[in-house]
Design a protein around this motif. Structure first.
Motif, short mmCIF file in Angstrom:
data_model
loop_
_atom_site.label_atom_id
_atom_site.label_comp_id
_atom_site.label_asym_id
_atom_site.label_seq_id
_atom_site.Cartn_x
_atom_site.Cartn_y
_atom_site.Cartn_z
N THR A 4 -27.63 19.23 -33.27
CA THR A 4 -27.84 20.04 -34.47
C THR A 4 -28.87 19.34 -35.36
O THR A 4 -29.01 18.12 -35.32
CB THR A 4 -26.54 20.26 -35.27
OG1 THR A 4 -25.96 18.99 -35.55
CG2 THR A 4 -25.55 21.12 -34.52
N ILE A 5 -29.57 20.14 -36.15
CA ILE A 5 -30.54 19.60 -37.11
C ILE A 5 -30.08 19.99 -38.50
O ILE A 5 -29.82 21.18 -38.76
CB ILE A 5 -31.95 20.18 -36.88
CG1 ILE A 5 -32.42 19.91 -35.46
CG2 ILE A 5 -32.94 19.60 -37.89
CD1 ILE A 5 -33.69 20.68 -35.10
N ASP A 6 -29.98 19.03 -39.38
CA ASP A 6 -29.65 19.32 -40.77
C ASP A 6 -30.96 19.66 -41.50
O ASP A 6 -31.74 18.79 -41.85
CB ASP A 6 -28.98 18.10 -41.42
CG ASP A 6 -28.50 18.41 -42.83
OD1 ASP A 6 -28.99 19.40 -43.43
OD2 ASP A 6 -27.64 17.67 -43.33
N CYS A 10 -34.36 17.73 -43.13
CA CYS A 10 -35.62 17.73 -42.38
C CYS A 10 -36.82 17.89 -43.31
O CYS A 10 -36.84 18.74 -44.18
CB CYS A 10 -35.61 18.87 -41.36
SG CYS A 10 -37.16 19.03 -40.45
N GLN A 11 -37.82 17.01 -43.07
CA GLN A 11 -39.06 17.06 -43.87
C GLN A 11 -40.27 17.41 -43.00
O GLN A 11 -41.41 17.28 -43.43
CB GLN A 11 -39.31 15.70 -44.53
CG GLN A 11 -38.21 15.26 -45.48
CD GLN A 11 -38.20 16.07 -46.76
OE1 GLN A 11 -39.26 16.49 -47.23
NE2 GLN A 11 -37.02 16.33 -47.30
N GLY A 12 -40.01 17.79 -41.75
CA GLY A 12 -41.10 18.24 -40.88
C GLY A 12 -42.01 17.13 -40.39
O GLY A 12 -43.19 17.37 -40.13
N TYR A 13 -41.49 15.93 -40.21
CA TYR A 13 -42.33 14.83 -39.75
C TYR A 13 -42.75 14.99 -38.29
O TYR A 13 -43.67 14.33 -37.84
CB TYR A 13 -41.62 13.49 -39.92
CG TYR A 13 -41.40 13.11 -41.35
CD1 TYR A 13 -42.48 12.75 -42.15
CD2 TYR A 13 -40.13 13.10 -41.90
CE1 TYR A 13 -42.29 12.40 -43.47
CE2 TYR A 13 -39.92 12.74 -43.22
CZ TYR A 13 -41.00 12.39 -44.00
OH TYR A 13 -40.80 12.04 -45.30
N LEU A 53 -35.86 8.30 -34.04
CA LEU A 53 -37.16 8.27 -34.71
C LEU A 53 -37.23 9.17 -35.94
O LEU A 53 -38.20 9.11 -36.70
CB LEU A 53 -38.25 8.69 -33.72
CG LEU A 53 -38.52 7.70 -32.58
CD1 LEU A 53 -39.52 8.27 -31.60
CD2 LEU A 53 -39.01 6.36 -33.13
N CYS A 54 -36.24 10.04 -36.14
CA CYS A 54 -36.27 10.92 -37.31
C CYS A 54 -36.10 10.08 -38.58
O CYS A 54 -35.07 9.44 -38.76
CB CYS A 54 -35.17 11.97 -37.22
SG CYS A 54 -35.13 13.02 -38.69
N PRO A 55 -37.10 10.08 -39.46
CA PRO A 55 -37.06 9.21 -40.64
C PRO A 55 -35.93 9.55 -41.60
O PRO A 55 -35.50 8.70 -42.38
CB PRO A 55 -38.42 9.43 -41.31
CG PRO A 55 -39.26 10.16 -40.33
CD PRO A 55 -38.35 10.87 -39.38
N ARG A 57 -32.99 11.02 -40.57
CA ARG A 57 -31.74 11.11 -39.79
C ARG A 57 -31.13 12.51 -39.85
O ARG A 57 -29.94 12.68 -40.11
CB ARG A 57 -30.73 10.06 -40.25
CG ARG A 57 -31.25 8.66 -40.15
CD ARG A 57 -30.15 7.61 -40.01
NE ARG A 57 -30.68 6.31 -39.62
CZ ARG A 57 -30.88 5.94 -38.37
NH1 ARG A 57 -30.59 6.74 -37.38
NH2 ARG A 57 -31.36 4.75 -38.10
N ALA A 58 -31.98 13.50 -39.62
CA ALA A 58 -31.53 14.89 -39.70
C ALA A 58 -30.92 15.39 -38.39
O ALA A 58 -30.35 16.47 -38.35
CB ALA A 58 -32.70 15.79 -40.09
N ILE A 59 -31.07 14.61 -37.32
CA ILE A 59 -30.62 15.06 -36.00
C ILE A 59 -29.26 14.48 -35.69
O ILE A 59 -29.08 13.26 -35.69
CB ILE A 59 -31.64 14.67 -34.92
CG1 ILE A 59 -32.99 15.31 -35.23
CG2 ILE A 59 -31.14 15.07 -33.53
CD1 ILE A 59 -34.14 14.81 -34.37
N GLU A 60 -28.30 15.37 -35.45
CA GLU A 60 -26.94 14.95 -35.10
C GLU A 60 -26.72 15.24 -33.62
O GLU A 60 -27.08 16.31 -33.12
CB GLU A 60 -25.93 15.77 -35.90
CG GLU A 60 -25.94 15.47 -37.38
CD GLU A 60 -24.87 14.46 -37.75
OE1 GLU A 60 -23.84 14.43 -37.05
OE2 GLU A 60 -25.09 13.71 -38.71
S1 SF4 Z 1 -38.17 14.14 -36.96
FE1 SF4 Z 1 -36.55 14.73 -38.37
S2 SF4 Z 1 -37.61 15.26 -40.27
FE2 SF4 Z 1 -39.10 15.28 -38.61
S3 SF4 Z 1 -39.19 17.42 -37.93
FE3 SF4 Z 1 -37.73 16.31 -36.63
S4 SF4 Z 1 -35.74 16.68 -37.62
FE4 SF4 Z 1 -37.31 17.15 -39.12
#
Ligand code: SF4
Length: 63
Positions: A4-6, A10-13, A53-55, A57-60
């Motif tokens: 899941t993605i919170d 998420c900032q779209g990195y 790598l998600c800065p 930590r939006a990925i669970e």
């Molecule tokens: S790495 Fe994290 S912040 Fe970047 S797009 Fe993916 S979920 Fe969003």
């Protein structure tokens, strides 16, 4: 594994897209989109790398 993605975080990195392009994409709003909610074992390493790598930590990941 279930992913899941919170989207409140998420900032779209796009680090997730770079790490696991078969599982993550960026939507028109610039935020992550999950292409596969329950990736098979062949994606496990890439998904764990994406979460790492998600800065923000939006990925669970749930087993
Ligand atoms: S790495 Fe994290 S912040 Fe970047 S797009 Fe993916 S979920 Fe969003």
């Amino acid at each position: 594994m279930k992913v899941t993605i919170d989207l409140t975080l998420c900032q779209g990195y796009a680090n997730c897209v770079d790490a696991a392009p078969a599982v993550f994409d960026l939507g028109d709003n610039g935020l992550a989109v999950l292409l596969v909610e329950e990736p098979g074992p062949e994606h496990e390493g890439a998904v764990r790398e994406a979460a790492r790598l998600c800065p923000v930590r939006a990925i669970e990941i749930a087993e």
